[in-house]
Design an enzyme around this catalytic site. Structure first.
Site, PDB file in Angstrom:
ATOM      1  N   HIS A  15       0.925  -1.251  -0.204  1.00 35.67           N
ATOM      2  CA  HIS A  15       0.353  -0.185   0.235  1.00 35.67           C
ATOM      3  C   HIS A  15       0.699   0.756  -0.218  1.00 35.67           C
ATOM      4  O   HIS A  15       0.652   2.403  -0.530  1.00 35.67           O
ATOM      5  CB  HIS A  15      -0.939   0.239   1.158  1.00 35.67           C
ATOM      6  CG  HIS A  15      -0.519   0.433   2.925  1.00 35.67           C
ATOM      7  ND1 HIS A  15      -0.397  -0.578   3.420  1.00 35.67           N
ATOM      8  CD2 HIS A  15       0.050   1.187   3.240  1.00 35.67           C
ATOM      9  CE1 HIS A  15       0.187  -0.039   4.091  1.00 35.67           C
ATOM     10  NE2 HIS A  15       0.107   0.642   4.277  1.00 35.67           N
ATOM     11  N   ASP A  68       0.270  -7.529   1.321  1.00 37.15           N
ATOM     12  CA  ASP A  68       0.403  -5.761   1.522  1.00 37.15           C
ATOM     13  C   ASP A  68       1.886  -6.278   1.931  1.00 37.15           C
ATOM     14  O   ASP A  68       2.435  -5.831   2.129  1.00 37.15           O
ATOM     15  CB  ASP A  68      -0.139  -5.523   2.716  1.00 37.15           C
ATOM     16  CG  ASP A  68       0.256  -4.324   2.501  1.00 37.15           C
ATOM     17  OD1 ASP A  68       0.219  -3.482   1.919  1.00 37.15           O
ATOM     18  OD2 ASP A  68       0.079  -3.440   4.013  1.00 37.15           O
ATOM     19  N   SER A 126       4.451   2.572   7.432  1.00 32.35           N
ATOM     20  CA  SER A 126       4.630   1.696   7.504  1.00 32.35           C
ATOM     21  C   SER A 126       5.410   0.965   6.829  1.00 32.35           C
ATOM     22  O   SER A 126       6.001   1.980   5.749  1.00 32.35           O
ATOM     23  CB  SER A 126       3.028   1.608   6.434  1.00 32.35           C
ATOM     24  OG  SER A 126       1.876   1.572   6.095  1.00 32.35           O
TER      25      SER A 126
END
Length: 492
Positions: free
Chosen positions: A134, A164, A237
């Site tokens: 992402h 992901d 992230s």
């Protein structure tokens, strides 16, 4: 009361400002056994628990590992619609208002540049970087800032949205790396450290413990997250979660938050799952998964009793696709898969991960419970490819009966209306509040195709089956819902 939401670690910024917008994530697990040499090292840093006992030397670990953490910034184009209605974007009379329809013709799409920030870490001196999918998904430009101040163009080697994960490459050599550890060895309560770029603050270090392992957070069939209370925020992230030996044991991916900031509940993708994905991405740019061709559901205590499964462990097969590996091997709807390739299937969520990690073409032994008896089968795993009048009236009395259902036969007209195809059974029109059917999750629109493993085609046949049902035992119903099949158990 605040509503808790699961949020991405990436922070998206518009061109006009630096407003942070949390994203919703997708993050599972997966794997494949590779024969090529790994991209990474598993050698721990010189700082070990023995050297720094009784507590990890986070100062030395941070100094040694921060240079291998990178800041990833991306640019993407986003299209949105601008309403030209001078009286506002929404009519008080709803979308059917003629004035709303008039102004709708003047809606104009526009494109804007959106920038995002995230983290990643180097796993190979030649410039291979692991991050979250992402962070880079949809990006038209990727820039990677490394510790020595250089900002390099990042190229996507491969992405896997289902886990992901993404693998990037920058043109550089001799870069510092973070060795990969074994997430299967993690213990709840073990101390860990997160490094990333929260809100763009480069190489921020936070510490905490492993709060839980094996978390399923509803992001996909391969969920298997590490939970930590190390502070994780938007921008973290793709950054590493590091153990006391200086090894990456997870990839930070999501938080559970009321306001987008850290509340001490963060989630990381286990590094053991990431290793196999990264290996495949490096080799082919994509991930190949195993496939059986079954639809499964959790085995509740009531279903376990109804299907005569002792121990309550396993995955209940709701349906089997024709000509699939499972179908050819003899798997049937109603079987409970308790072992796969020698490994126990403790819950239904275990099976997709085990199957996905199986090399395509491999013959795998599977144990199922059928009619209360164990049965051994061999399945050759295949590759997963992504790709009015005449109506019988409802038996109204049944709504007052033991199950609490209002039902009617599925007629050709009803089948066409509900797009049921050739499905035969009893259509649920109503469910009495507080009834066994409601407790089991049956809802209007469901089609009951079996009761107590017997096909039912109309309310009368359904009643005959219920009259023969053994008192005190749960009633097992097979339902057709939204194109899929599932079993439920109802207490009588």
């Amino acid at each position: 009361m605040h509503r808790l939401t699961l949020r991405y670690r990436a922070a998206w910024l518009g061109v006009a400002g630096a407003a942070l917008v949390a994203l919703v994530m997708v993050a599972p697990h997966l794997g494949h056994t590779a024969t090529t040499a790994p991209l990474w090292s598993e050698r721990a840093t010189a700082v070990t628990p023995a050297t720094v006992a009784p507590a990890p030397n986070w100062v030395e670990l941070a100094r040694a590992l921060k240079p291998a953490v990178v800041n990833i910034s991306t640019k993407r184009m986003e299209e949105h619609v601008q309403l030209q209605n001078p009286f506002g974007s929404q009519s008080p009379f709803g979308n059917d208002d003629p004035f709303q329809r008039f102004f709708k013709q003047f809606e104009q799409p526009s494109r804007r540049t959106v920038r995002s920030m995230g983290s990643g870490f180097i796993i190979n001196p030649a410039g291979y970087i692991v991050t979250n999918n992402h962070v880079v998904e949809g990006a038209s430009e990727i820039r990677v800032k490394i510790d020595d101040g250089r900002e390099l163009a990042g190229k996507v080697v491969g992405r896997d949205p289902k886990t992901d994960l993404a693998l990037l490459k920058v043109e550089a050599a001799g870069l510092p790396v973070i060795p990969l550890g074994n997430s299967s060895e993690l213990q709840v309560g073990e101390q860990v450290m997160a490094i990333g770029n929260p809100f763009g603050l480069e190489r921020t270090v936070t510490t905490g413990i492993v709060s839980a392992t094996g978390r399923v957070i509803g992001q996909g069939p391969y969920d298997d997250f590490i939970q930590t209370d190390a502070s994780i925020n938007p921008g973290n992230s793709g950054g590493p979660l590091i153990n006391a030996r200086g090894q990456a044991v997870g990839i930070n991916a999501a938080i559970f938050s009321q306001n987008g900031g850290s509340v001490g509940i963060g989630f990381a993708i286990p590094i053991d799952q990431a290793k196999a994905v990264v290996t495949q991405l490096a080799a082919s740019g994509k991930v190949t998964r195993g496939w059986l061709g079954v639809t499964i559901q959790p085995l509740t205590p009531e279903l376990a009793q109804a299907f005569k499964v002792t121990g309550g462990s396993g995955a209940l097969v709701a349906s089997v696709q024709e000509s699939s590996p499972a179908g050819r091997a003899g798997i049937k709807a109603g079987d409970v898969i308790t072992q796969y390739d020698g490994r126990k299937v403790a819950q239904s969520a275990d099976l997709p991960k085990l199957v996905a990690a199986t090399p395509v073409g491999r013959q795998v032994p599977v144990t199922v419970v059928r009619e209360g008896k164990p049965l051994s089968l061999d399945i050759k795993v295949a590759e997963l490819h992504e790709h009015g009048p005449g109506t019988a009236m409802a038996d109204q009395d049944e709504a007052k009966g033991p199950l609490g259902l209002t039902v009617e036969s599925v007629t050709p007209e009803t089948a066409r209306e509900l797009k049921l195809g050739g499905t035969r059974g009893v259509l649920v029109r109503g469910v009495r509040s507080g009834s066994p059917a409601e407790s089991a999750g049956i809802r209007p629109g469901d089609v009951i195709t079996e009761l107590d493993h017997q096909a039912v085609a109309d309310p009368a046949q359904m009643k005959r089956v219920l009259d023969q049902h053994q008192k005190g035992a749960p009633v097992v119903a097979r339902l057709h819902r939204d194109g899929a099949n599932l079993y439920v158990a109802m207490a009588m």
